[in-house]
Design a protein around this motif. Structure first.
Motif, PDB file in Angstrom:
ATOM      1  N   UNK A 287      -8.890   1.392  -2.131  1.00 10.89           N
ATOM      2  CA  UNK A 287      -8.498   0.554  -3.337  1.00 10.89           C
ATOM      3  C   UNK A 287      -7.507   0.995  -4.039  1.00 10.89           C
ATOM      4  N   UNK A 288      -7.448   2.760  -4.723  1.00  8.30           N
ATOM      5  CA  UNK A 288      -6.560   3.262  -5.407  1.00  8.30           C
ATOM      6  C   UNK A 288      -5.382   3.240  -5.001  1.00  8.30           C
ATOM      7  N   UNK A 289      -5.022   3.692  -3.636  1.00  4.91           N
ATOM      8  CA  UNK A 289      -3.852   3.097  -3.150  1.00  4.91           C
ATOM      9  C   UNK A 289      -3.060   2.283  -3.157  1.00  4.91           C
ATOM     10  N   UNK A 290      -4.011   0.958  -2.921  1.00  7.29           N
ATOM     11  CA  UNK A 290      -3.139  -0.404  -3.372  1.00  7.29           C
ATOM     12  C   UNK A 290      -3.263  -0.807  -4.403  1.00  7.29           C
ATOM     13  N   UNK A 291      -3.931  -0.067  -5.848  1.00  9.60           N
ATOM     14  CA  UNK A 291      -3.559  -0.340  -7.117  1.00  9.60           C
ATOM     15  C   UNK A 291      -2.658   0.284  -7.179  1.00  9.60           C
ATOM     16  N   UNK A 292      -2.391   1.406  -6.591  1.00 11.92           N
ATOM     17  CA  UNK A 292      -1.367   2.625  -7.135  1.00 11.92           C
ATOM     18  C   UNK A 292       0.202   1.650  -7.039  1.00 11.92           C
ATOM     19  N   UNK A 293      -0.170   1.493  -5.851  1.00 13.33           N
ATOM     20  CA  UNK A 293       1.432   0.469  -4.865  1.00 13.33           C
ATOM     21  C   UNK A 293       1.043  -0.768  -6.128  1.00 13.33           C
ATOM     22  N   UNK A 294       0.556  -1.731  -6.417  1.00 12.80           N
ATOM     23  CA  UNK A 294       0.752  -2.466  -7.116  1.00 12.80           C
ATOM     24  C   UNK A 294       0.896  -2.481  -8.327  1.00 12.80           C
ATOM     25  N   UNK A 295       0.981  -1.090  -8.724  1.00 13.43           N
ATOM     26  CA  UNK A 295       1.370  -1.055 -10.227  1.00 13.43           C
ATOM     27  C   UNK A 295       2.769  -1.519 -10.681  1.00 13.43           C
ATOM     28  N   UNK A 296       3.752  -1.086  -8.966  1.00 11.33           N
ATOM     29  CA  UNK A 296       5.057  -1.205  -9.503  1.00 11.33           C
ATOM     30  C   UNK A 296       5.663  -0.470 -10.493  1.00 11.33           C
ATOM     31  N   UNK A 297       5.661   0.853 -10.069  1.00 12.87           N
ATOM     32  CA  UNK A 297       6.203   1.517 -11.390  1.00 12.87           C
ATOM     33  C   UNK A 297       7.554   2.242 -11.047  1.00 12.87           C
ATOM     34  N   UNK A 298       7.750   2.206 -11.915  1.00 11.63           N
ATOM     35  CA  UNK A 298       9.575   3.641 -11.608  1.00 11.63           C
ATOM     36  C   UNK A 298       8.937   4.589 -10.454  1.00 11.63           C
ATOM     37  N   UNK A 299       7.993   5.664 -11.084  1.00 10.50           N
ATOM     38  CA  UNK A 299       7.653   6.878 -10.033  1.00 10.50           C
ATOM     39  C   UNK A 299       5.999   6.726  -9.428  1.00 10.50           C
ATOM     40  N   UNK A 300       6.095   7.415  -8.009  1.00 16.12           N
ATOM     41  CA  UNK A 300       4.668   6.635  -8.031  1.00 16.12           C
ATOM     42  C   UNK A 300       4.384   8.262  -6.910  1.00 16.12           C
ATOM     43  N   UNK A 301       3.041   8.734  -7.507  1.00 18.87           N
ATOM     44  CA  UNK A 301       2.722  10.041  -6.634  1.00 18.87           C
ATOM     45  C   UNK A 301       1.589  10.402  -6.725  1.00 18.87           C
ATOM     46  N   UNK A 302       2.120  10.643  -5.085  1.00 18.02           N
ATOM     47  CA  UNK A 302       0.783  10.629  -4.302  1.00 18.02           C
ATOM     48  C   UNK A 302      -0.110  11.649  -3.490  1.00 18.02           C
TER      49      UNK A 302
END
Length: 290
Positions: free
Chosen positions: A136-151
């Motif tokens: 769920x949180x991986x999908x949410x993070x990808x869907x934010x479309x932020x300039x920076x994504x840290x995982x």
């Protein structure tokens, strides 16, 4: 762009993690951040996200100073931590509550990720498994479309089919305007996804290089006997039919076809010979800690 210059950070007086770290990360890449336990991978993410503050040095993330925690910065960065804690609410409610913080959040994109992972918006976050919460949180993070994504360790808790889904979805969500940085110990889960590679060492050095350059300067392969390798062997282990080896390309007597980079072997080679590896990749924007 993420620019880290002469970064100093320590927990107390004895545990120094960074003593002059300099890194430059550009949009359009999925960076892999590797390092031994305690090398400071999670700490580096928290510094980038403005959750910790450097003692000295400067950090610029997408044109912002993370320590100032300005709204324009917070809405353009998403950090997925290694350990996730979710409230007792339905997935739909979670999205309704949190998505408005991200101006480019794509609800249709998120729904597609849920369907890919076999989840629905009606499921309650406190009643699904840990691996499903991660999805769920991986999908949410990808869907934010932020300039920076840290995982941070995103594949922990995922089964084998889900790891393949993760690689496919992250590759599809990356573009020329986005920086994705993935910290992992599970290097075999991600070795077909991440490029360039950043490796932290216990000796306060950092190696940063594209996979293409690594494959040009190091030989990864199998030899029947270690005697078939002339010169320094940076890493070796017993394998079926002989030895798995990391060496200089010109050090191998039997010139088998070069194999692709093996990140696990590379990681071990860097930890065993940090000074040499730092020198070998010093022209790929690799800088030591002071």
């Amino acid at each position: 762009m993420i620019q880290i210059t002469n970064l100093h950070f320590a927990y107390g007086k004895r545990r120094v993690l960074y003593d002059g770290l300099t890194l430059r990360l550009s949009p359009g890449s999925i960076y892999g951040l590797l390092g031994p336990n305690g090398a400071g991978k999670s700490t580096l993410f928290r510094l980038m996200a403005g959750l910790l503050f450097p003692k000295q040095g400067a950090i610029q993330v997408a044109g912002h100073d993370p320590a100032k925690r300005r709204p324009a910065f917070l809405q353009d960065i998403f950090l997925l931590p290694e350990e996730v804690y979710t409230p007792a609410m339905r997935i739909r409610e979670y999205v309704t509550l949190n998505a408005p913080f991200y101006p480019r959040f794509d609800y249709r994109q998120f729904a597609g990720y849920l369907a890919e992972f076999g989840l629905t918006e009606d499921e309650r976050l406190n009643e699904i498994s840990y691996g499903q919460k991660k999805k769920v949180l991986i999908g949410f993070g990808l869907a934010t479309n932020t300039a920076v994504l840290l995982m941070d360790e995103p594949t922990n808790g995922l089964d084998i089919p889900s790891k393949a889904q993760f690689r496919r979805l992250v590759a599809g969500a990356a573009d020329e305007n986005r920086i994705v940085v993935i910290s992992t110990h599970q290097v075999r889960d991600l070795e077909t996804l991440i490029d360039p590679v950043i490796i932290l060492t216990e000796g306060h050095q950092v190696i940063q290089a594209p996979m293409e350059v690594i494959s040009e300067r190091l030989w990864f392969g199998l030899v029947p006997r270690l005697e078939d390798v002339q010169g320094t062997i940076f890493y070796s282990e017993r394998a079926i039919g002989g030895y798995a080896v990391v060496a200089r390309p010109d050090a191998v007597r039997l010139r088998q076809a070069m194999s692709r980079v093996d990140l696990e072997w590379l990681f071990n080679a860097v930890q065993a010979h940090p000074d040499y590896m730092h020198t070998l990749f010093s022209d790929t924007k690799t800088l030591t800690h002071a």
